[in-house]
Design an enzyme around this catalytic site. Sequence first.
Site, PDB file in Angstrom:
ATOM      1  N   ASP A  51      -9.097  -4.907  -5.911  1.00 13.32           N
ATOM      2  CA  ASP A  51      -8.578  -3.975  -4.918  1.00 13.32           C
ATOM      3  C   ASP A  51      -9.248  -2.518  -5.099  1.00 13.32           C
ATOM      4  OD1 ASP A  51      -7.056  -2.001  -3.570  1.00 13.32           O
ATOM      5  OD2 ASP A  51      -5.197  -2.773  -3.931  1.00 13.32           O
ATOM      6  N   HIS A  98      -7.636  -5.341  -1.235  1.00 16.40           N
ATOM      7  CA  HIS A  98      -6.320  -4.589  -1.112  1.00 16.40           C
ATOM      8  C   HIS A  98      -5.207  -5.399  -0.444  1.00 16.40           C
ATOM      9  CE1 HIS A  98      -3.861  -1.101  -1.091  1.00 16.40           C
ATOM     10  NE2 HIS A  98      -3.815  -0.753   0.389  1.00 16.40           N
ATOM     11  N   SER A 105       0.958  -1.055  -0.001  1.00 17.13           N
ATOM     12  CA  SER A 105      -0.029   0.085  -0.127  1.00 17.13           C
ATOM     13  C   SER A 105       0.955   1.265   0.145  1.00 17.13           C
ATOM     14  CB  SER A 105      -0.970   0.034   1.130  1.00 17.13           C
ATOM     15  OG  SER A 105      -1.912   0.861   0.954  1.00 17.13           O
TER      16      SER A 105
END
Length: 714
Positions: A660, A692, A585
């Site tokens: 995602d 995600h 991320s």
Amino acid sequence: MLLSLNMIPGTMAQQWKELTLEDVIPGGSTYRFTENLYNLQWWGEVCIHSEYDVVSRIDPRTGEQAVLFSSADKDILDEKARQEGIQLAGLSQARFPWADRTRMLLTGRKEDEKVYIVYDFEKKELTDALMLHAKATDIDYHTASHQLAYTVDNNLYVTREGQTLRITDEPEGIVCGQAVHRHEFGIRQGTFWSPRGDQLAFYRMDESMVTEYPLVDTRGRVAEERPVRYPMAGMNSHHVSIGIYNLSAATTVYLQTGDPTDRYFTNISWSPDGKELYLIEVNRDQNHARLCRYDAKSGALQAVLLEESHPKYVEPQHPIVFLPWNEKQFIYQSQRDGFNHLYLYDTTGKLIRQLTSGPWVVKEMPGFLPRRKEVVILSTEYSPLQSNIFAVSTVNGKRRPIGNAEGKHRVLLSGSGEFLTDEYTTPDVPRHIDILTAAAGRSQATRIFTAANPFEGFRLPGLETGTLTAADGITELYYRLVKPADFDASRKYPVIIYVYGGPHAQMIGNGFQYDVRGWDLYMANQGYIVFTLDNRGSENRGLEFENCTFRRLGIEEGKDQVKGVEFLAALPYVDENRIGVHGWSFGGHMTTALMLRYPELFKAGVAGGPVIDWKYYEIMYGERYMNRPENNPDGYELCNLNHLAGNLEGKLLLIHDDQDDICVPQHTFSFLTACIEARTYPDLFIYPNHGHNVRGRDRVHLYEKITRYFKENL
């Protein structure tokens, strides 16, 4: 500062088991985790621990346990439920919300529907049952009135006295009763019961103007589009309004907030008498917030009680909380002096006093001690790496510690606040749970649980923590170093830097094993040094520490990580020509950015779910830290990693999940396009049917993939 934690005696290494990925990764068949007393709660002043088929009561003064509800009692309960066609879940999820009644709240199913039941365990009677739709989500139970609010798809329902009422009827593109603003500003729910349960405030979110992002579900023979509403930075955002449903009148009024365009409505709370609703409104630029009070009956704005602004951003995360003994005073949390602290106001908006101050952060406010007129907080006063318990007087702001000064604590107060459970962990303590007498502070603690070391019997690496100076030449940064169990100072080791680096996250703490991840332990014993540094921009160090990255995400953070590399290169046992980096991320952004901006330093990297171009990220988070693209074009260009694709020299693996909806796959695909044009050659792996991050059993595969990549390229 340098602190060491040697996990095992090196001379006995041959007697210990070796860690596997199955042991250290959630989803692994032998995953090692720290034991706990799950579903620990208070029934008034009685501490309760629920397991699948038995409930125990714990004397808060002695720690002695006694059976409150036995397996034989459960058999009777199950039979009574079966007679009503109800199949109950186990007692491990039982709740005891009524301090003055011998009743517990349980969940189960009746045919295809969900059910909440109340069982009087003294009279052995089912006293009430509420049926919910099989697809019910966002369930919000009000204990005082025994009523439920929940959502099905995009509409809101209320169940009371055996009847289910659908209180919204919205078309596609409008969602009621769910969290809004993509869960920013501390928003975790979409419904808010009034104190008596006679009114329900709820979010209504019109997403019809928000661009749909075309995710694709490939599980069927013919793939199907599964679009999500995803407002990217600079684009149209959803419009939010707040309704209040009156149960007795069966009517809904909406707050008269004016045009909801480009505004965020956050941190909702009720007045104790249920006559007013309070919330914090934030402008789209997120540099101005105001605490507003609305009339619950008419929806009219009564007053703007206070306002805050900042040249970078404001970030309200907590609703106001009224003093239990004074309905005219409330606590407001703010970073106005540079650190999150508590302020006491009255309902006219007058500041009575600042309750806490200092170069440390109030992390949580678990509750009150009404008899002493104190509020309980968890703070970083002892160390930015810790969360310790204090009681703060609302009369004069004096603080006194509760519990010990070690590690990281979690607190649950009894009904009156006279007792509290203190669950804590330290670098060498996996978990202790004590019951404390709130008035006694540190002096009286009853131990009720000690967790075993989940890695007992395993050969474990050594851990060190310390500090180094940030790229600004001033700021102290914390790091963690993980060394192989058979570490030999005469050897040269490759290094993997694990990085996150973004807001609202801290990787190093004084929890068990300094909060190290299981994969870090595994990789150390595979022959790597694993290093983590909490750069400027991360959590728990105050506003200036966090917002120095404003409008330039990844730049200052990267400079600090380079200082970490310089520290590593100076260590005699580090091979500075074999340094890799991995993150997910924001950490995926950092991994890619470090590989591209400092190609001479990093030989290999694995970037999971990376942000590549901040124009593709969502509005609320992205615009807070980067402003809108039209207001910060230079910043967006500077931080767009597609422009640096030609700099790639080392081996870089990009991992993305095809579902995602947080960091959409377009980030990775745009970078691949840029690399094709630049004639550079990253690698790619896609995880189908994950959001995600990769969850469940597939997570072991993910880390096997990452491990292999570093072994092949580092």
